[in-house]
Design a protein around this motif. Sequence first.
Motif, short mmCIF file in Angstrom:
data_model
loop_
_atom_site.label_atom_id
_atom_site.label_comp_id
_atom_site.label_asym_id
_atom_site.label_seq_id
_atom_site.Cartn_x
_atom_site.Cartn_y
_atom_site.Cartn_z
N GLU A 34 0.82 -1.21 0.00
CA GLU A 34 0.00 0.00 0.00
C GLU A 34 0.86 1.26 0.00
O GLU A 34 0.56 2.21 -0.72
N ILE A 35 1.92 1.30 0.80
CA ILE A 35 2.74 2.50 0.85
C ILE A 35 3.51 2.68 -0.45
O ILE A 35 3.68 3.81 -0.94
N GLU A 37 2.42 1.83 -3.36
CA GLU A 37 1.42 2.35 -4.31
C GLU A 37 1.19 3.85 -4.09
O GLU A 37 1.07 4.61 -5.05
N LYS A 38 1.13 4.28 -2.83
CA LYS A 38 0.96 5.71 -2.53
C LYS A 38 2.13 6.52 -3.06
O LYS A 38 1.96 7.60 -3.63
N ILE A 39 3.35 6.01 -2.85
CA ILE A 39 4.55 6.72 -3.31
C ILE A 39 4.55 6.81 -4.83
O ILE A 39 4.83 7.87 -5.40
N ALA A 42 1.98 9.35 -6.06
CA ALA A 42 2.44 10.72 -5.80
C ALA A 42 3.56 11.10 -6.77
O ALA A 42 3.63 12.25 -7.24
N GLY A 53 2.14 15.19 -1.18
CA GLY A 53 1.69 13.80 -1.07
C GLY A 53 2.85 12.83 -1.09
O GLY A 53 2.87 11.84 -0.34
N TYR A 54 3.84 13.11 -1.91
CA TYR A 54 5.02 12.25 -2.01
C TYR A 54 5.79 12.28 -0.69
O TYR A 54 6.15 11.24 -0.14
N ALA A 57 3.93 10.45 2.06
CA ALA A 57 4.00 9.00 1.88
C ALA A 57 5.37 8.46 2.27
O ALA A 57 5.48 7.40 2.88
N LYS A 58 6.44 9.19 1.94
CA LYS A 58 7.79 8.75 2.31
C LYS A 58 7.96 8.79 3.84
O LYS A 58 8.58 7.90 4.42
N GLU A 60 5.51 8.43 6.03
CA GLU A 60 4.70 7.30 6.51
C GLU A 60 5.47 5.99 6.33
O GLU A 60 5.46 5.13 7.21
N GLN A 61 6.17 5.86 5.22
CA GLN A 61 6.97 4.66 4.97
C GLN A 61 8.08 4.52 6.03
O GLN A 61 8.32 3.43 6.54
#
Length: 166
Positions: A34-35, A37-39, A42, A53-54, A57-58, A60-61
């Motif tokens: 999921e992470i 995919e988010k990266i 973005a 957003g990028y 996401a980073k 969060e990763q």
Amino acid sequence: MTQTRDDNVTWLTQEAYDRLKGELDHLTGRGRVEIAEKIEAAREEGDLRENGGYHAAKEEQGKMEARILQLTEILRTARVGEAPRTEGVVGPGMTVTIRFDGDDEEVTFLLASREESGAPIDVYSPKSPLGAAINGKRVGDHVSYQLPNGRSLGVEIIEAVPYSGA
């Protein structure tokens, strides 16, 4: 979940072990997918220097990977069951009642690892300043520990009984 005085062993209830193992399995499996995919989504938005957003996401990763390391270490040193306990002696897995110097009110809490957050009473870590000061002490003992501001505070141990889970 409790920890013994041997910092290399983390005692877990079967429920806590299963919950942490499930969280680790999710994070290392579907969570990583999921992470990623988010990266990737973005990244496709364009300029990464101004892409909130990028960067989110980073970040969060990074937090997720830190939690994976933490869970891996907890589970690596885990033993399922109950830590050895002696009534009247403060230790992990004990419900402890103390009285602070200069205060008539008593405070009761479970001395256990923070991972035991589902307990119906307050949980104090054996590694906290108070937890470390009272660990191994007996009912009737008086100990002092250092507060974050550098001052000392004394406590008297009123009761130490095995945690019953209720």
